[in-house]
Design an enzyme around this catalytic site. Sequence first.
Site, PDB file in Angstrom:
ATOM      1  N   ASP A   4     114.767  35.562 147.852  1.00 51.10           N
ATOM      2  CA  ASP A   4     113.954  34.797 148.909  1.00 51.10           C
ATOM      3  C   ASP A   4     114.818  33.454 149.051  1.00 51.10           C
ATOM      4  OD1 ASP A   4     111.431  36.222 148.918  1.00 51.10           O
ATOM      5  OD2 ASP A   4     111.174  35.462 146.761  1.00 51.10           O
TER       6      ASP A   4
ATOM      7  N   VAL B 253     111.845  42.658 138.611  1.00 52.66           N
ATOM      8  CA  VAL B 253     112.138  43.065 140.257  1.00 52.66           C
ATOM      9  C   VAL B 253     110.885  43.814 140.810  1.00 52.66           C
ATOM     10  CG1 VAL B 253     113.692  43.872 141.760  1.00 52.66           C
ATOM     11  CG2 VAL B 253     114.650  42.598 139.762  1.00 52.66           C
TER      12      VAL B 253
ATOM     13  N   ASN C  22     101.271  49.746 140.206  1.00 54.15           N
ATOM     14  CA  ASN C  22     102.585  49.173 139.672  1.00 54.15           C
ATOM     15  C   ASN C  22     101.976  48.565 138.096  1.00 54.15           C
ATOM     16  OD1 ASN C  22     104.197  50.492 140.993  1.00 54.15           O
ATOM     17  ND2 ASN C  22     104.597  48.777 142.509  1.00 54.15           N
TER      18      ASN C  22
ATOM     19  N   ARG D 231     102.014  43.420 149.422  1.00 52.81           N
ATOM     20  CA  ARG D 231     102.368  43.548 148.087  1.00 52.81           C
ATOM     21  C   ARG D 231     101.029  43.733 147.396  1.00 52.81           C
ATOM     22  NH1 ARG D 231     105.703  40.595 150.312  1.00 52.81           N
ATOM     23  NH2 ARG D 231     108.004  40.819 149.790  1.00 52.81           N
TER      24      ARG D 231
ATOM     25  N   ASN E 161     107.561  45.253 142.284  1.00 48.49           N
ATOM     26  CA  ASN E 161     106.690  44.484 143.007  1.00 48.49           C
ATOM     27  C   ASN E 161     105.072  44.902 142.561  1.00 48.49           C
ATOM     28  OD1 ASN E 161     107.616  42.328 144.507  1.00 48.49           O
ATOM     29  ND2 ASN E 161     108.532  43.892 146.303  1.00 48.49           N
TER      30      ASN E 161
ATOM     31  N   HIS F  41     106.584  35.669 145.054  1.00 44.56           N
ATOM     32  CA  HIS F  41     107.589  36.431 146.028  1.00 44.56           C
ATOM     33  C   HIS F  41     106.587  37.295 146.981  1.00 44.56           C
ATOM     34  CE1 HIS F  41     110.638  39.038 147.582  1.00 44.56           C
ATOM     35  NE2 HIS F  41     109.938  40.123 146.786  1.00 44.56           N
TER      36      HIS F  41
HETATM   37  N1  LIG Z   1     111.553  40.848 143.757  1.00 44.53           N
HETATM   38  C1  LIG Z   1     112.176  41.282 144.934  1.00 44.53           C
HETATM   39  O1  LIG Z   1     112.820  40.458 145.529  1.00 44.53           O
HETATM   40  C2  LIG Z   1     112.069  42.566 145.438  1.00 44.53           C
HETATM   41  C3  LIG Z   1     113.187  42.955 146.477  1.00 44.53           C
HETATM   42  C4  LIG Z   1     113.267  44.373 146.835  1.00 44.53           C
HETATM   43  C5  LIG Z   1     112.467  45.267 146.411  1.00 44.53           C
HETATM   44  N2  LIG Z   1     111.611  45.004 145.202  1.00 44.53           N
HETATM   45  C6  LIG Z   1     110.787  45.957 144.349  1.00 44.53           C
HETATM   46  O2  LIG Z   1     111.603  46.793 143.695  1.00 44.53           O
HETATM   47  C7  LIG Z   1     110.950  48.200 143.220  1.00 44.53           C
HETATM   48  C8  LIG Z   1     111.928  49.241 143.187  1.00 44.53           C
HETATM   49  O3  LIG Z   1     112.498  49.289 144.532  1.00 44.53           O
HETATM   50  P1  LIG Z   1     113.500  50.537 145.060  1.00 44.53           P
HETATM   51  O4  LIG Z   1     113.599  50.344 146.488  1.00 44.53           O
HETATM   52  O5  LIG Z   1     114.694  50.454 144.370  1.00 44.53           O
HETATM   53  O6  LIG Z   1     112.501  51.732 144.820  1.00 44.53           O
HETATM   54  P2  LIG Z   1     112.820  53.306 144.665  1.00 44.53           P
HETATM   55  O7  LIG Z   1     111.482  54.006 145.133  1.00 44.53           O
HETATM   56  O8  LIG Z   1     114.138  53.569 145.560  1.00 44.53           O
HETATM   57  O9  LIG Z   1     113.091  53.223 143.114  1.00 44.53           O
HETATM   58  C9  LIG Z   1     111.968  53.156 142.081  1.00 44.53           C
HETATM   59  C10 LIG Z   1     112.366  53.879 141.015  1.00 44.53           C
HETATM   60  O10 LIG Z   1     111.406  53.389 139.936  1.00 44.53           O
HETATM   61  C11 LIG Z   1     111.288  54.677 139.238  1.00 44.53           C
HETATM   62  N3  LIG Z   1     109.876  54.545 138.487  1.00 44.53           N
HETATM   63  C12 LIG Z   1     108.856  54.643 138.956  1.00 44.53           C
HETATM   64  N4  LIG Z   1     107.972  54.480 137.808  1.00 44.53           N
HETATM   65  C13 LIG Z   1     108.668  54.226 136.694  1.00 44.53           C
HETATM   66  C14 LIG Z   1     108.614  53.799 135.380  1.00 44.53           C
HETATM   67  N5  LIG Z   1     107.492  53.908 134.867  1.00 44.53           N
HETATM   68  N6  LIG Z   1     109.563  53.690 134.399  1.00 44.53           N
HETATM   69  C15 LIG Z   1     110.932  53.495 135.108  1.00 44.53           C
HETATM   70  N7  LIG Z   1     111.118  53.879 136.294  1.00 44.53           N
HETATM   71  C16 LIG Z   1     110.146  54.448 137.265  1.00 44.53           C
HETATM   72  C17 LIG Z   1     111.141  55.737 140.238  1.00 44.53           C
HETATM   73  O11 LIG Z   1     111.261  57.081 139.856  1.00 44.53           O
HETATM   74  C18 LIG Z   1     112.243  55.476 141.365  1.00 44.53           C
HETATM   75  O12 LIG Z   1     113.485  56.225 140.851  1.00 44.53           O
HETATM   76  C19 LIG Z   1     109.880  47.982 144.113  1.00 44.53           C
HETATM   77  O13 LIG Z   1     108.644  47.594 143.474  1.00 44.53           O
HETATM   78  C20 LIG Z   1     110.258  47.131 145.248  1.00 44.53           C
HETATM   79  O14 LIG Z   1     109.156  46.759 146.086  1.00 44.53           O
HETATM   80  C21 LIG Z   1     111.504  43.709 144.748  1.00 44.53           C
HETATM   81  O1  LIG Z   2     109.195  42.937 151.032  1.00 39.09           O
HETATM   82  C1  LIG Z   2     109.210  43.990 149.960  1.00 39.09           C
HETATM   83  O2  LIG Z   2     108.009  44.762 149.856  1.00 39.09           O
HETATM   84  C2  LIG Z   2     110.387  44.295 149.530  1.00 39.09           C
HETATM   85  C3  LIG Z   2     110.852  43.078 148.839  1.00 39.09           C
HETATM   86  O3  LIG Z   2     110.046  42.604 147.902  1.00 39.09           O
HETATM   87  C4  LIG Z   2     111.647  42.355 149.824  1.00 39.09           C
HETATM   88  O4  LIG Z   2     111.358  41.137 149.760  1.00 39.09           O
HETATM   89  O5  LIG Z   2     112.758  42.624 150.648  1.00 39.09           O
END
Ligand SMILES: NC(=O)c1ccc[n+]([C@@H]2O[C@H](COP(=O)([O-])OP(=O)(O)OC[C@H]3O[C@@H](n4cnc5c(N)ncnc54)[C@H](O)[C@@H]3O)[C@@H](O)[C@H]2O)c1
Ligand SMILES: O=C(O)C[C@H](O)C(=O)O
Length: 325
Positions: A159, A129, A105, A98, A131, A187
């Site tokens: 988690d 959400v 990001n 991460r 990361n 996370h």
């Molecule tokens: N906290 C958690 O438990 C958790 C779990 C899963 C994924 N995530 C994170 O969530 C995020 C999104 O994951 P995803 O699989 O949907 O990714 P993805 O690549 O499918 O989608 C991300 C989207 O964000 C858009 N984007 C990028 N910059 C942007 C901005 N400045 N403003 C608005 N939109 C923007 C992209 O164009 C894309 O459409 C990732 O950072 C991933 O690591 C977090």
């Molecule tokens: O682990 C990752 O990078 C994706 C997401 O945060 C997850 O926990 O599934």
Amino acid sequence: MKKPVKVAITGAAGQIAYSLIFRVASGSMLGPDQPVILQLLDIPDALEKLKGTVMEVDDCAFPLVTETIASADPMEAFDGTDYALLVGARPRGPGMERKDLLEANAKIFSVQGKALSEKASRDVKVLVVGNPANTNALIAQSNAKKLDPRQFTAMVRLDHNRALSQLAAKTGSKTTDISKMIIWGNHSATQYPDITHTLVGEKAAVNLVDQEWVEKDFIPTVQQRGAAIIKARGLSSAASAASAAVDHMHDWALGTNGKWVSMGIPSDGSYGIKPGVVYGYPVTCANGKYEIVQGLSINEFSRSRMDATEQELREERAAIEELLK
Ligand SMILES: NC(=O)c1ccc[n+]([C@@H]2O[C@H](COP(=O)([O-])OP(=O)(O)OC[C@H]3O[C@@H](n4cnc5c(N)ncnc54)[C@H](O)[C@@H]3O)[C@@H](O)[C@H]2O)c1
Ligand SMILES: O=C(O)C[C@H](O)C(=O)O
């Protein structure tokens, strides 16, 4: 019929949003009697794809959706927002930690924090959400000078749900039998899923499983679940992440009736975690507010795990300190 509320979802053309938007639109998040105006934000290059998602939202004819706005401008997308789900960010690929995402990001969240501060409802509830979620939430919160820091939270609910599911499988119970689960900290792979206060039915979880399983199996499995999903799917978790986001906002908005859930929130010194990071805590929610569950005894094993994940958050903070001004 209630007055519609505005729900902003960023990263709206991405894979988490492809699940999340439809759950919010169907009423899973705010209830079956709460109409919503969807405010969907993505970058200019993704707007064409987002148009397709909006067409599908239209085609569902959701009774609760009164309007859908798609935009690439945070100042437009966050206008009057009541609930902001900040998903948009680059996800981790195979082999990435991460931390690798921090720089890529971080800037997104300083821009969006400022825009929320200017344009959102004064009572907006923000869930990050994207990361690294905790530190992105810290960045957004620090840049939103006109909002209360407590309005900014990070998602550790995935988690929490993963931990429930692992413990349920091990003890042959249902996730709904389990209470008082805790995710402390970041996370990330340093998070501490803590079952020392957890109950399975009426029984203490620690009396149903041995410490070796907790240390060698349970904790690493929960910590590494995101990576395991990336390995298996070739993509990071999406439907489960969306489901956890729905759970987090649902509980914050509508309350937990005394049930403990885990939320990443600005640390306030509770449990020795000094202010300055967004840290996973056990909370209960009522009347649109969360409160940390206080007074828990912390054993030596827990203390060292809680300190390790705090340390990682302090290091993440140090790496982006200039974005906090
Ligand atoms: N906290 C958690 O438990 C958790 C779990 C899963 C994924 N995530 C994170 O969530 C995020 C999104 O994951 P995803 O699989 O949907 O990714 P993805 O690549 O499918 O989608 C991300 C989207 O964000 C858009 N984007 C990028 N910059 C942007 C901005 N400045 N403003 C608005 N939109 C923007 C992209 O164009 C894309 O459409 C990732 O950072 C991933 O690591 C977090
Ligand atoms: O682990 C990752 O990078 C994706 C997401 O945060 C997850 O926990 O599934």
